[in-house]
Design an enzyme around this catalytic site. Sequence first.
Site, PDB file in Angstrom:
ATOM      1  N   ASP A   1       2.043  26.820   6.655  1.00 47.33           N
ATOM      2  CA  ASP A   1       2.602  25.824   7.567  1.00 47.33           C
ATOM      3  C   ASP A   1       3.589  24.863   6.924  1.00 47.33           C
ATOM      4  O   ASP A   1       4.330  24.184   7.638  1.00 47.33           O
ATOM      5  CB  ASP A   1       1.468  25.000   8.197  1.00 47.33           C
ATOM      6  CG  ASP A   1       0.508  25.849   9.016  1.00 47.33           C
ATOM      7  OD1 ASP A   1       0.912  26.957   9.436  1.00 47.33           O
ATOM      8  OD2 ASP A   1      -0.634  25.403   9.242  1.00 47.33           O
TER       9      ASP A   1
ATOM     10  N   CYS B   1     -15.532 -14.151  -0.959  1.00 49.89           N
ATOM     11  CA  CYS B   1     -15.272 -14.623   0.405  1.00 49.89           C
ATOM     12  C   CYS B   1     -16.277 -15.689   0.821  1.00 49.89           C
ATOM     13  O   CYS B   1     -15.979 -16.536   1.669  1.00 49.89           O
ATOM     14  CB  CYS B   1     -15.321 -13.447   1.378  1.00 49.89           C
ATOM     15  SG  CYS B   1     -13.919 -12.313   1.188  1.00 49.89           S
TER      16      CYS B   1
ATOM     17  N   GLU C   1     -12.033 -12.127   6.025  1.00 54.84           N
ATOM     18  CA  GLU C   1     -12.522 -13.476   6.305  1.00 54.84           C
ATOM     19  C   GLU C   1     -11.484 -14.524   5.903  1.00 54.84           C
ATOM     20  O   GLU C   1     -11.232 -15.490   6.641  1.00 54.84           O
ATOM     21  CB  GLU C   1     -13.829 -13.741   5.542  1.00 54.84           C
ATOM     22  CG  GLU C   1     -14.934 -12.758   5.861  1.00 54.84           C
ATOM     23  CD  GLU C   1     -14.986 -11.587   4.890  1.00 54.84           C
ATOM     24  OE1 GLU C   1     -16.099 -11.213   4.502  1.00 54.84           O
ATOM     25  OE2 GLU C   1     -13.912 -11.067   4.531  1.00 54.84           O
TER      26      GLU C   1
ATOM     27  N   LEU D   1     -11.462  27.569   3.864  1.00 55.55           N
ATOM     28  CA  LEU D   1     -11.835  26.243   3.384  1.00 55.55           C
ATOM     29  C   LEU D   1     -12.936  25.649   4.259  1.00 55.55           C
ATOM     30  O   LEU D   1     -13.916  25.074   3.752  1.00 55.55           O
ATOM     31  CB  LEU D   1     -10.616  25.330   3.376  1.00 55.55           C
ATOM     32  CG  LEU D   1     -10.822  23.931   2.799  1.00 55.55           C
ATOM     33  CD1 LEU D   1     -11.190  23.993   1.326  1.00 55.55           C
ATOM     34  CD2 LEU D   1      -9.562  23.088   2.995  1.00 55.55           C
TER      35      LEU D   1
ATOM     36  N   CYS E   1     -18.280 -10.737   0.827  1.00 58.89           N
ATOM     37  CA  CYS E   1     -18.547 -10.480  -0.585  1.00 58.89           C
ATOM     38  C   CYS E   1     -18.831 -11.788  -1.314  1.00 58.89           C
ATOM     39  O   CYS E   1     -18.401 -12.868  -0.884  1.00 58.89           O
ATOM     40  CB  CYS E   1     -17.380  -9.742  -1.228  1.00 58.89           C
ATOM     41  SG  CYS E   1     -15.876 -10.737  -1.392  1.00 58.89           S
TER      42      CYS E   1
ATOM     43  N   SER F   1       0.273  30.067  15.120  1.00 60.93           N
ATOM     44  CA  SER F   1      -0.744  29.078  15.482  1.00 60.93           C
ATOM     45  C   SER F   1      -0.187  27.857  16.199  1.00 60.93           C
ATOM     46  O   SER F   1      -0.950  26.998  16.630  1.00 60.93           O
ATOM     47  CB  SER F   1      -1.486  28.613  14.221  1.00 60.93           C
ATOM     48  OG  SER F   1      -0.584  28.005  13.311  1.00 60.93           O
TER      49      SER F   1
ATOM     50  N   ARG G   1      -5.740  10.959  11.506  1.00 57.66           N
ATOM     51  CA  ARG G   1      -5.064  10.832  10.217  1.00 57.66           C
ATOM     52  C   ARG G   1      -4.768   9.375   9.892  1.00 57.66           C
ATOM     53  O   ARG G   1      -4.917   8.938   8.749  1.00 57.66           O
ATOM     54  CB  ARG G   1      -3.750  11.621  10.232  1.00 57.66           C
ATOM     55  CG  ARG G   1      -3.905  13.135  10.244  1.00 57.66           C
ATOM     56  CD  ARG G   1      -2.540  13.788  10.264  1.00 57.66           C
ATOM     57  NE  ARG G   1      -2.605  15.235  10.185  1.00 57.66           N
ATOM     58  CZ  ARG G   1      -1.543  16.033  10.148  1.00 57.66           C
ATOM     59  NH1 ARG G   1      -0.319  15.493  10.186  1.00 57.66           N
ATOM     60  NH2 ARG G   1      -1.680  17.340  10.081  1.00 57.66           N
TER      61      ARG G   1
END
Length: 375
Positions: free
Chosen positions: A210, A94, A57, A309, A85, A178, A194
């Site tokens: 990798d 803000c 803002e 994982l 805020c 891969s 990402r």
Amino acid sequence: MSRAAIEPEAAMRAALAQARRASGRVWPNPAVGAVVVRGARVLGAGFTQPPGGPHAEVVAIRRATQRHGAAALRGATLAVTLEPCCHHGRTPPCTDAVRASGIARVWVGVRDPHPRVAGRGLAILRRAGLAVETGVLADACARQNRGFASMVERGRPFVTMKLAATLDGRIATARGESRWITGPAARAHVHRLRAASDAILIGAGTALADDPVLTARRGARVAHRPVRILLDTQLRVPARARLYRGDAERTWVFCSDAAPRVRQRAIAATGARLLPIRLRSGKIPLAAALDRLGREGLGSLLVEGGGTLAAGFVREGLVDELLWFAAPRLLGADGLPALAALGVGRLANAPALAIERVRRVGADWLFEARLARHR
């Protein structure tokens, strides 16, 4: 003939475009966007700056003032993706800047879930005489702020798990090859994911196989360097790995609190941050690790690990969003599976997915889903 005034939805779309420019770069603050409009003109636009810098803002108001003068803001409208805020932190509230600017109307996407705000910012603006409208493009704004909301409300990041596999669910050949299962369009899409993430998480197996850098690239250029989270129980990944070269301080490593001291010293010497944790059944407790990341202020986490994982996150119900890239090729049963064993004994107990979108990405398909039995 004069142009029609900008509608709330159009202004909020412009604010969302600004907010996306801050994604992954301003944690622990939310990535917010704002625009100041008057009639058919956008007077100024901005997004939240890194911690210590001004919020969206304030940036939008300053730019509007610099370009058009303070008088132009009197009676203007502010569109902002998250409630302004109203408390002192690294920067002043803000709401003070909005009231002082002469802006007469505020369009807000969603309320701020933080207990120090939570509707108070809206109330302050209304008491000051401003017309406040909430819920403008609420779904899109909630999605933009979902990482911050997850950190505030659940104490952990919003977890997006990315898998890239063949149509029969394999991520590598039996020999471990891969690169590349998916095509360039899918890989470019992952780099955009990402770029919008606070952090990326992988396991030691992926790091050893990798030796990734885990940056977000646009062509040959590095566009963003998210925090890199490595789960490495016994610190098997050597200090010479690329994760520990350049910006090593942005590599955080969860390891056993009993990991060999000599390895701990070697990794710490690179500048990386060690996060020792007590193991459970010989493994890093994922829920506890996420809680720690939430306390550190990380809101959005992209999980890019291998099958073991990924299965761990699914088993524990810790996946908020699943992005499955399916390549039109087959590897067969001797290929490495995208998901390791889930321990499903009965079909009724299998994790169910709610598919929210399916689309083509180059030669591949992207399934966007969430766990239907998400807890």
